[in-house]
Design an enzyme around this catalytic site. Structure first.
Site, PDB file in Angstrom:
ATOM      1  N   LYS A  60     -20.752 -12.277   1.437  1.00  0.00           N
ATOM      2  CA  LYS A  60     -19.573 -12.774   1.456  1.00  0.00           C
ATOM      3  C   LYS A  60     -18.570 -11.926   0.609  1.00  0.00           C
ATOM      4  O   LYS A  60     -17.343 -11.732   0.821  1.00  0.00           O
ATOM      5  CB  LYS A  60     -19.420 -14.266   1.005  1.00  0.00           C
ATOM      6  CG  LYS A  60     -19.511 -15.049   2.208  1.00  0.00           C
ATOM      7  CD  LYS A  60     -20.715 -15.460   2.801  1.00  0.00           C
ATOM      8  CE  LYS A  60     -21.217 -14.834   4.179  1.00  0.00           C
ATOM      9  NZ  LYS A  60     -22.457 -15.379   4.662  1.00  0.00           N
ATOM     10  N   GLY A  79     -45.733 -19.840  -8.676  1.00  0.00           N
ATOM     11  CA  GLY A  79     -46.046 -21.105  -8.731  1.00  0.00           C
ATOM     12  C   GLY A  79     -47.193 -21.329  -7.755  1.00  0.00           C
ATOM     13  O   GLY A  79     -46.809 -20.820  -6.444  1.00  0.00           O
ATOM     14  N   HIS A 131       2.108 -29.328   6.962  1.00  0.00           N
ATOM     15  CA  HIS A 131       3.011 -28.122   7.741  1.00  0.00           C
ATOM     16  C   HIS A 131       3.533 -27.357   6.814  1.00  0.00           C
ATOM     17  O   HIS A 131       4.005 -27.474   5.896  1.00  0.00           O
ATOM     18  CB  HIS A 131       3.804 -28.891   8.881  1.00  0.00           C
ATOM     19  CG  HIS A 131       4.866 -27.836   9.460  1.00  0.00           C
ATOM     20  ND1 HIS A 131       3.964 -27.078  10.654  1.00  0.00           N
ATOM     21  CD2 HIS A 131       5.874 -26.980   9.342  1.00  0.00           C
ATOM     22  CE1 HIS A 131       5.150 -26.299  11.096  1.00  0.00           C
ATOM     23  NE2 HIS A 131       6.126 -26.440  10.314  1.00  0.00           N
ATOM     24  N   GLY A 182     -27.511 -11.999  15.980  1.00  0.00           N
ATOM     25  CA  GLY A 182     -27.536 -13.525  15.315  1.00  0.00           C
ATOM     26  C   GLY A 182     -26.214 -13.342  14.126  1.00  0.00           C
ATOM     27  O   GLY A 182     -25.481 -12.624  14.027  1.00  0.00           O
ATOM     28  N   VAL A 183     -26.456 -14.592  13.318  1.00  0.00           N
ATOM     29  CA  VAL A 183     -25.412 -14.558  12.296  1.00  0.00           C
ATOM     30  C   VAL A 183     -25.478 -13.518  11.377  1.00  0.00           C
ATOM     31  O   VAL A 183     -24.401 -12.808  11.043  1.00  0.00           O
ATOM     32  CB  VAL A 183     -25.509 -16.013  11.384  1.00  0.00           C
ATOM     33  CG1 VAL A 183     -24.583 -16.022  10.312  1.00  0.00           C
ATOM     34  CG2 VAL A 183     -25.414 -17.018  12.454  1.00  0.00           C
ATOM     35  N   GLY A 204     -34.178 -12.329  12.546  1.00  0.00           N
ATOM     36  CA  GLY A 204     -34.668 -13.797  12.186  1.00  0.00           C
ATOM     37  C   GLY A 204     -35.110 -13.729  10.887  1.00  0.00           C
ATOM     38  O   GLY A 204     -35.526 -12.487  10.296  1.00  0.00           O
ATOM     39  N   ARG A 205     -35.672 -14.878  10.229  1.00  0.00           N
ATOM     40  CA  ARG A 205     -36.615 -15.121   9.115  1.00  0.00           C
ATOM     41  C   ARG A 205     -37.507 -15.844   9.340  1.00  0.00           C
ATOM     42  O   ARG A 205     -37.613 -16.736  10.102  1.00  0.00           O
ATOM     43  CB  ARG A 205     -35.463 -15.617   8.133  1.00  0.00           C
ATOM     44  CG  ARG A 205     -34.400 -14.430   7.837  1.00  0.00           C
ATOM     45  CD  ARG A 205     -33.204 -15.162   6.838  1.00  0.00           C
ATOM     46  NE  ARG A 205     -33.892 -15.214   5.362  1.00  0.00           N
ATOM     47  CZ  ARG A 205     -34.189 -14.204   4.372  1.00  0.00           C
ATOM     48  NH1 ARG A 205     -33.539 -13.004   4.532  1.00  0.00           N
ATOM     49  NH2 ARG A 205     -34.614 -14.622   3.413  1.00  0.00           N
ATOM     50  N   ALA A 264     -28.308 -22.813   3.531  1.00  0.00           N
ATOM     51  CA  ALA A 264     -28.273 -23.035   2.032  1.00  0.00           C
ATOM     52  C   ALA A 264     -27.742 -24.514   1.887  1.00  0.00           C
ATOM     53  O   ALA A 264     -28.600 -25.288   1.267  1.00  0.00           O
ATOM     54  CB  ALA A 264     -27.361 -22.096   1.324  1.00  0.00           C
TER      55      ALA A 264
HETATM   56  C1  LIG Z   1     -27.907 -11.902   4.470  1.00  0.00           C
HETATM   57  C2  LIG Z   1     -27.633 -13.192   4.710  1.00  0.00           C
HETATM   58  C3  LIG Z   1     -26.477 -14.169   4.520  1.00  0.00           C
HETATM   59  C4  LIG Z   1     -26.853 -15.503   4.522  1.00  0.00           C
HETATM   60  N1  LIG Z   1     -25.701 -16.052   4.690  1.00  0.00           N
HETATM   61  C5  LIG Z   1     -25.668 -17.550   4.622  1.00  0.00           C
HETATM   62  C6  LIG Z   1     -24.502 -18.053   4.739  1.00  0.00           C
HETATM   63  O1  LIG Z   1     -23.270 -17.741   4.421  1.00  0.00           O
HETATM   64  N2  LIG Z   1     -24.526 -19.376   4.750  1.00  0.00           N
HETATM   65  C7  LIG Z   1     -25.775 -20.187   4.611  1.00  0.00           C
HETATM   66  O2  LIG Z   1     -25.830 -21.287   4.449  1.00  0.00           O
HETATM   67  N3  LIG Z   1     -26.794 -19.445   4.595  1.00  0.00           N
HETATM   68  C8  LIG Z   1     -26.756 -18.042   4.567  1.00  0.00           C
HETATM   69  N4  LIG Z   1     -27.939 -17.510   4.627  1.00  0.00           N
HETATM   70  C9  LIG Z   1     -29.375 -18.283   4.509  1.00  0.00           C
HETATM   71  C10 LIG Z   1     -29.613 -18.656   2.950  1.00  0.00           C
HETATM   72  O3  LIG Z   1     -29.725 -17.696   2.293  1.00  0.00           O
HETATM   73  C11 LIG Z   1     -30.864 -19.470   2.990  1.00  0.00           C
HETATM   74  O4  LIG Z   1     -30.748 -20.509   4.181  1.00  0.00           O
HETATM   75  C12 LIG Z   1     -31.112 -19.905   1.802  1.00  0.00           C
HETATM   76  O5  LIG Z   1     -31.234 -19.327   0.737  1.00  0.00           O
HETATM   77  C13 LIG Z   1     -32.445 -21.017   1.792  1.00  0.00           C
HETATM   78  O6  LIG Z   1     -32.613 -21.456   0.300  1.00  0.00           O
HETATM   79  P1  LIG Z   1     -33.887 -21.946  -0.003  1.00  0.00           P
HETATM   80  O7  LIG Z   1     -33.702 -22.435  -1.428  1.00  0.00           O
HETATM   81  O8  LIG Z   1     -34.784 -22.786   0.932  1.00  0.00           O
HETATM   82  O9  LIG Z   1     -34.962 -20.441  -0.205  1.00  0.00           O
HETATM   83  P2  LIG Z   1     -34.614 -19.223  -0.841  1.00  0.00           P
HETATM   84  O10 LIG Z   1     -33.132 -18.878  -1.058  1.00  0.00           O
HETATM   85  O11 LIG Z   1     -35.303 -17.982  -0.047  1.00  0.00           O
HETATM   86  O12 LIG Z   1     -35.329 -19.068  -2.023  1.00  0.00           O
HETATM   87  C14 LIG Z   1     -36.581 -19.363  -2.580  1.00  0.00           C
HETATM   88  C15 LIG Z   1     -36.887 -19.023  -3.764  1.00  0.00           C
HETATM   89  O13 LIG Z   1     -38.539 -19.234  -3.958  1.00  0.00           O
HETATM   90  C16 LIG Z   1     -38.985 -18.203  -4.784  1.00  0.00           C
HETATM   91  N5  LIG Z   1     -40.494 -18.337  -4.548  1.00  0.00           N
HETATM   92  C17 LIG Z   1     -41.211 -18.537  -3.206  1.00  0.00           C
HETATM   93  N6  LIG Z   1     -42.371 -18.444  -3.444  1.00  0.00           N
HETATM   94  C18 LIG Z   1     -42.424 -18.638  -4.811  1.00  0.00           C
HETATM   95  C19 LIG Z   1     -43.808 -18.990  -5.376  1.00  0.00           C
HETATM   96  N7  LIG Z   1     -45.027 -19.225  -5.026  1.00  0.00           N
HETATM   97  N8  LIG Z   1     -43.692 -19.069  -6.972  1.00  0.00           N
HETATM   98  C20 LIG Z   1     -42.352 -19.009  -7.440  1.00  0.00           C
HETATM   99  N9  LIG Z   1     -41.126 -18.747  -6.616  1.00  0.00           N
HETATM  100  C21 LIG Z   1     -41.330 -18.676  -5.419  1.00  0.00           C
HETATM  101  C22 LIG Z   1     -38.454 -17.192  -4.140  1.00  0.00           C
HETATM  102  O14 LIG Z   1     -38.362 -16.177  -5.228  1.00  0.00           O
HETATM  103  C23 LIG Z   1     -36.854 -17.450  -4.084  1.00  0.00           C
HETATM  104  O15 LIG Z   1     -36.189 -17.150  -5.079  1.00  0.00           O
HETATM  105  C24 LIG Z   1     -27.817 -16.183   4.677  1.00  0.00           C
HETATM  106  C25 LIG Z   1     -29.332 -15.439   4.632  1.00  0.00           C
HETATM  107  C26 LIG Z   1     -29.015 -13.960   4.620  1.00  0.00           C
HETATM  108  C27 LIG Z   1     -30.448 -13.121   4.314  1.00  0.00           C
END
Ligand SMILES: Cc1cc2nc3c(=O)[nH]c(=O)nc-3n(C[C@H](O)[C@H](O)[C@H](O)COP(=O)(O)OP(=O)(O)OC[C@H]3O[C@@H](n4cnc5c(N)ncnc54)[C@H](O)[C@@H]3O)c2cc1C
Length: 475
Positions: A58, A122, A451, A190-191, A278-279, A327
């Site tokens: 963003k 972890g 408005h 995609g997005v 995708g992810r 997120a």
């Molecule tokens: C370019 C891009 C743009 C995006 N824009 C948006 C948006 O505008 N709005 C939106 O809603 N979503 C957006 N997303 C998606 C969003 O980033 C994810 O949905 C969100 O980050 C998921 O949150 P999470 O906490 O599940 O995982 P993550 O944010 O991936 O965090 C997971 C964390 O867990 C840690 N981790 C994993 N395994 C271990 C372990 N075993 N030990 C210690 N640490 C560990 C990782 O280091 C990481 O820090 C975007 C994604 C990308 C790639």
């Protein structure tokens, strides 16, 4: 003696860190473990979202939009700027600064809420024990009464186009480019592909997006997808639908991409290729073999509607479990898990999760698309209002797009709201509230909207559902 906590959270992305804070707000002792390391070698909380996703994308979308506006739109407002120059290093410095501030802020929030932030890896062991391997120091076994797994996701890599970090890159690399590639290819409309394509197109790249599906934005309402496709093409994004990439090969000067479309096999050269198809959930090294937590066939941690895994007291939230990879969805699951651990009643309304694309025009929706309502067999009515007829949108010189509302024919309940246009990502909040409270179209009609505001388009669209729009002829 080993340390013990009421709750140990693995992962400090928006799902994990929010869950950790909420659990601590319930008076529980909480540790949150994360191992994210940025390109500068520094460890940071915040996960993908703050470091390599939502926030940096963003930041660059905003900068690139301003640059584009200064070049193309200022003169419409009677503003003469002379030559507009881009300073990509300064733009990237600003992006990195915002990321640093926000990720650093999580450390502050942890302190304020008495969450123990632990930097390292972890791993869930049997019996709700967590093996913590710090980035420096001894491995420690932590006892936990409850565990929340929030390990997030990572970009999918294609065997036919493997990442090399230089020419064939993922979304994180694409946010950290130090120069504007003259020819940029993006696999996936995609997005993420559209947002990144928009950033670099506005900064001057010639962008081609290769999408295997024939439908553009298949997950969006068809009317919205149509307007968005037209607008993106007007902006110079070359979106090739029904285009299957066969192979991408990086050479010294760029990438050669072989693909197949309705005209047969073809080849194209790019300076950089972003693969945004995708992810996938991240669970590498997360679970001991006897931890008892199951993964599905796609690698997601199996959970029920309340994010409980098969192991009592172990929850999983965010991108590592089913549902949209967003997120705000992850954060709400984190809150729900923490509330359930604290013995409260909690739920996530999976039917009302807003989706937003921060392109120009922005796209946002909540609830069902017209296609979904039609397929459900429920009688419905629709109304829409174009931003062309909005005074505020005209003042902003951003008149492309519309608000469309779909409501039940029988009881007038709002079933879905779809927006393509200026600030759609902000406007959708009203729709989310309406859907959450099962509002009727009449509720929206009788709500006073300021408005001149973009939100009036929502009001007018609700009136248009009953052919009562006041500022646009009813069809
Ligand atoms: C370019 C891009 C743009 C995006 N824009 C948006 C948006 O505008 N709005 C939106 O809603 N979503 C957006 N997303 C998606 C969003 O980033 C994810 O949905 C969100 O980050 C998921 O949150 P999470 O906490 O599940 O995982 P993550 O944010 O991936 O965090 C997971 C964390 O867990 C840690 N981790 C994993 N395994 C271990 C372990 N075993 N030990 C210690 N640490 C560990 C990782 O280091 C990481 O820090 C975007 C994604 C990308 C790639």
């Amino acid at each position: 003696m080993s340390r013990s906590f009421d709750v140990v959270v693995i992962g400090a992305g928006p799902a994990g860190y929010v869950g950790a804070i909420r659990a601590a707000q319930h008076g529980l002792s909480v540790a949150c473990i994360d191992e994210w390391q940025n390109r500068d070698g520094k460890y940071a909380f915040g996960g993908t979202c703050l470091n390599a996703g939502c926030i940096p994308s963003k930041a660059l979308l905003e900068s690139s939009e301003l640059y584009h506006k200064a070049q193309h739109d200022f003169k419409k407002h009677g503003i003469k700027t002379g030559g507009v120059e881009m300073d990509i290093a300064a733009m990237q410095k600003r992006r990195a600064g915002i990321v640093r501030q926000l990720t650093g802020g999580i450390g502050g929030l942890f302190k304020a809420n008495k969450v123990e932030g632990l930097i390292g890896h972890g791993k869930l062991l049997a019996g709700k024990k967590v093996e913590f391997t710090p980035v420096d120091g001894e491995v420690e076994i932590i006892e936990a009464k409850n565990v929340i797994l929030a390990s997030g996701s990572a970009p999918v890599e294609l065997g036919i186009a493997p990442f090399d970090g230089e020419h064939i890159i993922d979304s994180w690399d694409a946010l950290e480019l130090g120069a504007v590639p003259a020819r940029l290819g993006v696999v996936g409309a995609g997005v993420i592909g559209l947002e990144l394509g928009s950033v670099w197109a506005r900064l001057g790249s010639e962008v081609t997006i290769l999408e295997a599906l024939d439908d553009f934005l298949f997950m969006a309402d068809r009317d919205v997808a149509k307007v968005a496709g037209q607008e993106f093409r007007k902006q110079g994004l070359d979106i090739k639908l029904g285009t299957k990439v066969i192979k991408a090969k990086a050479g010294k000067s760029g990438v050669t991409v072989d693909y197949e479309d309705a005209d047969g096999k073809q080849s194209v050269e790019f300076d950089k290729l972003i693969v945004a198809v995708g992810r996938r959930p991240v669970t590498d090294g997360l679970l001991a073999d006897d931890a008892g937590v199951q993964l599905d066939e796609r690698g997601f941690i199996v959970v029920d509607d309340e994010c409980r895994t098969q192991v009592s007291g172990v929850y999983a939230v965010g991108d590592c479990v089913r549902g949209p990879m967003l997120a705000h969805k992850g954060s709400e699951e984190g809150v729900m898990a923490a509330d359930l651990i604290a013995g409260e009643i909690a739920e996530v309304n999976y039917d009302v999760i807003p989706s937003v694309l921060y392109t120009n025009p922005e796209i946002a929706w909540a609830g069902q698309t017209e296609e979904q309502v039609k397929a459900s067999g429920r009688p419905y009515k629709t109304g829409s209002f174009p931003f062309m007829a909005s005074g505020r949108a005209k003042a902003m010189e951003q008149t492309a797009g519309m608000v469309k509302i779909i409501s039940s024919q029988d009881d007038d309940e709002v079933l879905g709201v779809h927006i393509v246009g200026p600030m759609a990502g902000e406007l959708i909040a009203e729709a989310v509230l309406a859907l959450e409270f099962a509002a009727s179209t009449e509720d929206l009609q009788r709500t006073i909207h300021a408005h001149p505001s973009l939100a009036e388009a929502m009001h007018e669209a609700s009136l248009a559902v009953d052919r009562k729009a006041l500022n646009f002829p009813n069809k």
